[in-house]
Structure formats: C-alpha cells, structure tokens
Design a protein around this motif. Sequence first.
Motif, PDB file in Angstrom:
ATOM      1  N   ARG A 206      -0.838   9.289   5.543  1.00  0.00           N
ATOM      2  CA  ARG A 206      -0.095   8.709   4.573  1.00  0.00           C
ATOM      3  C   ARG A 206       0.081   7.727   3.163  1.00  0.00           C
ATOM      4  O   ARG A 206       0.778   7.485   2.422  1.00  0.00           O
ATOM      5  CB  ARG A 206       1.215   7.779   5.082  1.00  0.00           C
ATOM      6  CG  ARG A 206       0.888   6.509   5.780  1.00  0.00           C
ATOM      7  CD  ARG A 206       2.368   5.794   6.532  1.00  0.00           C
ATOM      8  NE  ARG A 206       2.167   4.253   7.585  1.00  0.00           N
ATOM      9  CZ  ARG A 206       2.360   3.455   5.961  1.00  0.00           C
ATOM     10  NH1 ARG A 206       3.338   3.492   5.410  1.00  0.00           N
ATOM     11  NH2 ARG A 206       2.375   2.294   7.161  1.00  0.00           N
ATOM     12  N   LYS A 207      -0.954   7.192   2.936  1.00  0.00           N
ATOM     13  CA  LYS A 207      -1.718   6.029   2.040  1.00  0.00           C
ATOM     14  C   LYS A 207      -1.659   7.486   1.232  1.00  0.00           C
ATOM     15  O   LYS A 207      -1.400   7.133  -0.201  1.00  0.00           O
ATOM     16  CB  LYS A 207      -2.721   5.739   2.031  1.00  0.00           C
ATOM     17  CG  LYS A 207      -2.709   4.215   2.803  1.00  0.00           C
ATOM     18  CD  LYS A 207      -1.264   3.549   2.626  1.00  0.00           C
ATOM     19  CE  LYS A 207      -0.452   2.326   3.823  1.00  0.00           C
ATOM     20  NZ  LYS A 207       0.276   1.403   3.662  1.00  0.00           N
ATOM     21  N   ALA A 274      -0.730   4.519  -6.465  1.00  0.00           N
ATOM     22  CA  ALA A 274       0.187   4.144  -5.271  1.00  0.00           C
ATOM     23  C   ALA A 274       0.810   5.996  -4.771  1.00  0.00           C
ATOM     24  O   ALA A 274       1.864   6.486  -5.041  1.00  0.00           O
ATOM     25  CB  ALA A 274       1.129   3.741  -5.234  1.00  0.00           C
ATOM     26  N   ASN A 276       1.441   7.388  -2.298  1.00  0.00           N
ATOM     27  CA  ASN A 276       2.465   7.394  -0.691  1.00  0.00           C
ATOM     28  C   ASN A 276       2.743   8.880  -0.911  1.00  0.00           C
ATOM     29  O   ASN A 276       3.180   9.278  -0.872  1.00  0.00           O
ATOM     30  CB  ASN A 276       2.967   6.145  -0.472  1.00  0.00           C
ATOM     31  CG  ASN A 276       1.956   4.240  -0.988  1.00  0.00           C
ATOM     32  OD1 ASN A 276       1.806   4.819  -1.575  1.00  0.00           O
ATOM     33  ND2 ASN A 276       1.640   4.010  -0.073  1.00  0.00           N
ATOM     34  N   GLU A 280       7.263   4.651   3.401  1.00  0.00           N
ATOM     35  CA  GLU A 280       8.016   3.407   2.951  1.00  0.00           C
ATOM     36  C   GLU A 280       8.786   2.961   2.830  1.00  0.00           C
ATOM     37  O   GLU A 280       9.563   3.263   2.098  1.00  0.00           O
ATOM     38  CB  GLU A 280       6.760   3.171   1.922  1.00  0.00           C
ATOM     39  CG  GLU A 280       5.252   4.047   1.622  1.00  0.00           C
ATOM     40  CD  GLU A 280       4.255   2.739   1.734  1.00  0.00           C
ATOM     41  OE1 GLU A 280       4.407   1.795   2.150  1.00  0.00           O
ATOM     42  OE2 GLU A 280       3.097   3.304   2.923  1.00  0.00           O
ATOM     43  N   THR A 319       5.985  13.882  -4.948  1.00  0.00           N
ATOM     44  CA  THR A 319       4.956  13.600  -4.096  1.00  0.00           C
ATOM     45  C   THR A 319       3.533  14.218  -3.176  1.00  0.00           C
ATOM     46  O   THR A 319       4.342  15.822  -3.044  1.00  0.00           O
ATOM     47  CB  THR A 319       6.124  12.732  -2.863  1.00  0.00           C
ATOM     48  OG1 THR A 319       7.000  11.683  -3.163  1.00  0.00           O
ATOM     49  CG2 THR A 319       4.948  12.715  -1.776  1.00  0.00           C
TER      50      THR A 319
END
Length: 386
Positions: A206-207, A274, A276, A280, A319
Amino acid sequence: MRIGIVCPYSFDVPGGVQNHVMDLAEALIGLGHEVSVLAPADEDSPLPPYVVPAGRALPLPYNGSVARIAFGPVSTARVRRWIIRGEFDVLHVHEPLTLSLSLLAVLSARGPVVATFHTAMTRSRALAAAQGVLQIVLERITARIAVSALARKVQVEHMDGGAVEIPNGVAVAKFSHAQPLPGWPGECPPGRDGAIGFLGRFTEARKGFPILRDAFVELARQRPGLRLLVAGPGDADDLFGRFPADLRDRVTFLGLVSEEDKARMLRSVHLYVAPNTGGESFGMILTEALAAGTTVVASDLDAFRRVLDGGRAGRLFPTGDPAALRTALADLLDDPGARAALTACGDQVVATFDWPVVARRVLEVYAAAIEATDGRVMDTEWVGLD
C-alpha cells in the motif's frame, strides 16, 4: 493540568502514532502542563524522561502493516499502577480499539477519558468478535478526537458517536531548519538533474513504491543526473535488486532513519513522492515534507487531497498510475516556478499543523471532557480482562 497519555504501539520501533504521541507530549509540556506517557518498550530502552515503559511488545498484524503492542495480565497491572500513581486530570488514549495498553487504560480509567482515533478502520480485527468489550470501551470514553475526516466519518457511522477533527501536528521548525545531507540536493537544471525522495517501507504494497520505481526508471533514462533517495526499513540488496543494473548507482538507500535524519532527508530532495495506494487516513509525511519546504507529489487519495488543499499545496496524480506520476515529476523538475508556487502554498497550509497550534485545540477537548465529568470518579471497581 496533569495529563496521562497512552500509546498503544512500541516505542522501540518508529511509527506515526508513536511520533504523534511524543510530539503532542512535548508541545503540552512546552505549554506548561505535566505529562506522563505510558507505552510498550523494554525497561532499558532509551526513552524521553516523560515516557514510562510498560514492557516488551509483541507483533500484531494491523491495517495492512504490523503493529507492536502490549496486552495481558502483566500489562493490565502496569497500566493500573501508572493510573493510580499519576492522579491525572485527564487520560488521553490513542487507538483504544486495538488489543493494547490504550484499551486496558480505558477499562481501568476512573476519570475523564479522551480517545484519539488515527485510522479509518471501522474496528480492530482482533476485536471484531468482542462486541461486549468494544461497547464497554466506547461507553467509557468521554470525548473523541479523529485525526482526519475519514477517521471522523467512521466514528459517526460505525461507532455510535461523533468526534472532534484535529489533525496530526508537525514540528515545523525542526524540519524547516534541518540541514540537507552532504551532496544533496544541489542545482536542478531543467531536463537533466534533480533529486526525488521516498520514505517508508518499500516492501509494503500500500506504500506504492513499485509505482514510483517504474516512473523513476523511465524518467532516469532521459535525465542522466536524476537521483532517488530512499529511507525506511528494508534490505538494501532487496531495494537495489528492483532496479536495472545501470541505474542502481543513482539510487541511495539510507535505511531506517532517526527523526533528525528524516528531516535532513526531506530537505535533501527537490520532490517528495507519496505513491501510496490506500489505507491512509491522514498523511503525516506530507505535512513533514511541506514543513521542510519540499515540493510534494502524491497519489490522489482523499486523505492526501485534504492535506494538500485539493492540489494547491502539492501535485496530485491518479492513484496507481506510474505514467501520470512520471509526467508530474518531469513537469515539476522542469518548472522551478511551479515548484515555488506549490511550496509557498504549502507554507501556509503547514502553519495550521504546527504542534503548538494543534496542542491548544487538544487542550480544549480536555477541558470539555473534564467539564462533562464534573470531577466525578467512575466506579472504583476495576473493569478489565482478568
């Protein structure tokens, strides 16, 4: 005010909640309050003077990662002794719905209890079948804090109550005054050079590290001076093995870094990424990068969008899309004016997250919790899991 704060996760291993607890404690102490923090840690661990170790922690899978927590009869006894000796005006627990010291503290509390919820999970997996205990814990909490809108939404929709939304804080001066690492970041001539940073567990799905790796590999072949600085836990050979042999000399791995070196790392890159993919509820590292004056490029997660003021304080990309990330990185590396504009907005945004500002909001919740209990002490019979 005498304040007791309980951290559920081990201080022997760095983490977002642990850092939140330490920074909050130090901000409250700086405002003139007496603070004691109870946390899992070995007795001989180097700890700040305000931290009381509660013994060694055990690993527990949680929220797609591994948390190190303390639980059981020995931990229960230590929690009760600490509460009795502390004579706190208010008890502040973090993540009380995990099998942890926080849950034990709520069950042992005898005065006002404030709980902070950091994640957007509806409940701890380990407590999914323990409805009775879960209900007792929720009933004994006087006031709730959620660090994000998502975490607050969970409280409203799944936990039979609301919460005051107070974000994670950041020690702005610590990051803005940090010195870059030797040789970083240097100049960033359009079309050739630049430094990109990533901090986190690169093996954790998930990072989103593979998304950044794919974007970097293609971009680095077009830009002979582009470098990648990676910090976080993991094996160096594992990291370098993820890159083509001809690009490995442009990747620098710092490993697990101290808070001081994290600040220096963030000051050492032109762009912090980031990538991700989920899980989060806030985005602490984004506020730290903003505090360091570094331009942020982040996945278009709801939590990140909120921190970055809808994209005005940092560049958002779809994403999971390495091609879109590559384009965003190239655009910003070639446009120092765009980086400066994002950074200027970031300075304004991060000022609202500075710990003294956040701590004063937390103190308002403490005062409301104390007023709500009107100095009453709960039933002296201990409630626990004996």
